[in-house]
Design an enzyme around this catalytic site. Structure first.
Site, short mmCIF file in Angstrom:
data_model
loop_
_atom_site.label_atom_id
_atom_site.label_comp_id
_atom_site.label_asym_id
_atom_site.label_seq_id
_atom_site.Cartn_x
_atom_site.Cartn_y
_atom_site.Cartn_z
N THR A 1 15.59 11.81 5.83
CA THR A 1 15.26 10.46 5.37
C THR A 1 14.33 10.47 4.16
O THR A 1 13.54 11.41 3.99
CB THR A 1 14.56 9.68 6.53
OG1 THR A 1 13.91 8.52 6.01
CG2 THR A 1 13.52 10.53 7.23
N ASP A 2 14.38 9.41 3.37
CA ASP A 2 13.46 9.31 2.23
C ASP A 2 12.01 9.17 2.70
O ASP A 2 11.08 9.35 1.92
CB ASP A 2 13.85 8.15 1.29
CG ASP A 2 13.85 6.77 1.95
OD1 ASP A 2 13.55 6.67 3.16
OD2 ASP A 2 14.15 5.78 1.23
N GLU A 3 11.82 8.86 3.99
CA GLU A 3 10.46 8.63 4.49
C GLU A 3 9.64 9.92 4.52
O GLU A 3 8.41 9.86 4.64
CB GLU A 3 10.51 7.97 5.87
CG GLU A 3 11.29 6.67 5.81
CD GLU A 3 11.14 5.76 7.01
OE1 GLU A 3 10.12 5.86 7.70
OE2 GLU A 3 12.05 4.94 7.22
N TYR B 1 7.16 9.40 13.09
CA TYR B 1 8.61 9.55 12.85
C TYR B 1 8.86 10.40 11.61
O TYR B 1 9.58 11.41 11.66
CB TYR B 1 9.27 8.17 12.67
CG TYR B 1 10.64 8.23 12.02
CD1 TYR B 1 11.72 8.83 12.68
CD2 TYR B 1 10.87 7.70 10.75
CE1 TYR B 1 12.98 8.91 12.07
CE2 TYR B 1 12.11 7.77 10.14
CZ TYR B 1 13.16 8.37 10.80
OH TYR B 1 14.40 8.45 10.20
N LYS C 1 10.56 14.12 11.23
CA LYS C 1 11.77 14.37 10.42
C LYS C 1 11.49 15.45 9.37
O LYS C 1 12.34 16.31 9.11
CB LYS C 1 12.25 13.08 9.75
CG LYS C 1 12.83 12.04 10.68
CD LYS C 1 14.10 12.49 11.38
CE LYS C 1 15.28 12.64 10.44
NZ LYS C 1 16.52 13.02 11.19
N ASN D 1 16.89 3.54 3.44
CA ASN D 1 17.06 2.55 4.52
C ASN D 1 18.50 2.04 4.57
O ASN D 1 19.01 1.52 3.57
CB ASN D 1 16.13 1.36 4.30
CG ASN D 1 14.74 1.63 4.80
OD1 ASN D 1 14.01 2.43 4.21
ND2 ASN D 1 14.36 0.98 5.89
N ASP E 1 0.05 -6.16 10.40
CA ASP E 1 0.83 -5.10 9.76
C ASP E 1 1.01 -3.88 10.67
O ASP E 1 0.24 -3.68 11.62
CB ASP E 1 0.11 -4.67 8.47
CG ASP E 1 1.08 -4.11 7.43
OD1 ASP E 1 2.26 -3.90 7.77
OD2 ASP E 1 0.64 -3.90 6.29
#
Ligand code: NAD
Ligand code: TYD
Length: 341
Positions: free
Chosen positions: A126-128, A150, A154, A179, A272
């Site tokens: 993932t880009d995360e 998370y 990853k 996403n 948030d």
């Protein structure tokens, strides 16, 4: 490539990938290996259930014995690893399963793959893993600075995949997707949550000021991008796989309400998410140079997606009535009580 083990194939992107592969390659066999957690759903695979080239094994990727058995029984030559705990908010509430599946599970798959001479291992990342970026876009060589349990899990999983290439010369490729949205998306993520809440005239809980940016990729494009890298990617390489559609969360929220003809009064600004990444952005030059680009425009894919949830309540209503209710309560009850309109 003939016999593919697709882990997490009963989830959102994995099932789109399975449908795509069976449509595209008449000679491929696909074995879906999936634990069927809350996010796994055999309804996602209804379309292929009777295809003779498809099999299903229920199992945990962290359970070496079951993985080995599946690899042996089906003479697997290729592993595509979608299996993961995938939701940031749940990783903040309960990180354990993320370490177990996204880290240990990936390691077990790599180890079994090495033992049985797998010819290609595709790690879906993932880009995360990069963390947040205020301007410009991440390139594949940039540092990994994950901020949630998370994304840290990853990042760990894909670093282990990298190590198997460097150390054992295992044929590994990694994609870092952005996403993703589309049909069959478990309604905990922003798109399907907001669409289904809006259909039911329920509040849309926007975290913080709603000015966070995500790069949106349609699910079929994500599936096709993985197919492309699986077949054309170079061993040991990482490929950014983005949609090129950066949008503020609040703009996505307005678009969903507009398309459904629902009032903006459903919007609630809520407390948030801790450690909330402000912006994701991918530089996809490397993958574009190799010959791949997304085929769908954001606007047409969003319209199709919204309409899909309107037309397919049979799919999402039982989910929202089940385990989801308890999660929703835990994640949103307090937030919605103290929300601002
Ligand atoms: P999802 O949560 O919809 O599906 C995950 C699937 O994995 C489910 O079918 C679940 O049952 C299965 N699974 C979970 N733990 C397992 C285990 N221990 N053993 C076997 N199966 C297990 O996830 P998704 O959105 O389809 O994401 C798929 C992959 O793509 C993940 O690796 C995710 O990190 C990655 N990814 C997702 C996005 C996104 O926006 N959804 C973006 C980039 C990358
Ligand atoms: P999400 O769909 O959870 O994906 P990710 O965290 O993996 O990017 O969230 C997308 C964006 O939407 C993220 O900035 C958080 C925000 N968001 C909300 O504002 N409200 C919500 O209820 C959810 C689930 C997400």
């Amino acid at each position: 490539m003939k016999n593919l083990l697709v882990t997490g194939g009963a989830g959102f992107i994995g099932s789109a990938f399975v449908r795509h592969i069976l449509r595209t390659y008449p000679n491929y066999h696909v074995v879906v290996f999936d634990k069927l957690t809350y996010a796994g759903n055999l309804n996602n695979l209804k379309e292929v259930a009777s295809d003779a080239r498809y099999s299903f094994v229920q199992g945990d990727i962290a359970d070496r014995h079951t993985v080995e058995q599946a690899v042996k029984d089906h003479q697997i030559d290729t592993i595509v690893n979608f299996a993961a705990e995938s939701h940031v908010d749940r990783s903040i509430l309960t990180p354990d399963a993320f370490i177990q599946t996204d880290v240990v599970g990936t390691y077990v798959l790599l180890e079994v793959g090495r033992q049985y001479g797998i010819t290609r291992f595709h790690q879906v990342s993932t880009d995360e893993v990069y963390g947040t970026i205020s301007s410009g876009s991440f390139k594949e060589g940039d540092a990994l600075e994950p901020n949630s349990p998370y994304s840290a899990a990853k990042a760990s999983g894909e670093l282990m995949a990298r190590a198997y290439y460097e150390t054992y010369k295992m044929d590994v490729v990694i994609t870092r997707g952005s996403n993703t949205f589309g049909p069959y998306h478990y309604p905990e993520k922003i798109m399907p949550l907001f669409i289904t809440n809006a259909i039911d005239n329920q509040p849309l809980p926007v975290y913080g000021d709603g000015k966070q940016v995500r790069d949106w990729l349609y699910v079929d494009d994500h599936a096709m991008g993985i197919d492309f890298v699986l077949h054309h990617g170079q061993a040991g390489q990482v490929y950014n796989l983005g949609g090129g559609n950066e949008r503020y969360n609040i703009d996505i929220t307005h678009q969903i309400l507009n398309r459904l003809g629902k009032p903006e009064s459903l919007i609630r600004y809520v407390t948030d998410r801790p450690g909330h990444d402000r912006r994701y952005s991918l530089d996809c030059t490397k993958l574009h140079a190799l010959g791949w680009k997304p085929a769908h425009t954001f606007e047409s894919a969003l319209q199709y997606t919204v309409q899909w949830y309107v037309d397919n309540e049979w799919w999402w209503r039982p989910i929202k009535d089940g385990e989801f209710k308890e999660y929703y309560q835990r994640q949103y009850a307090e937030r919605l009580k103290t929300a601002q309109a």
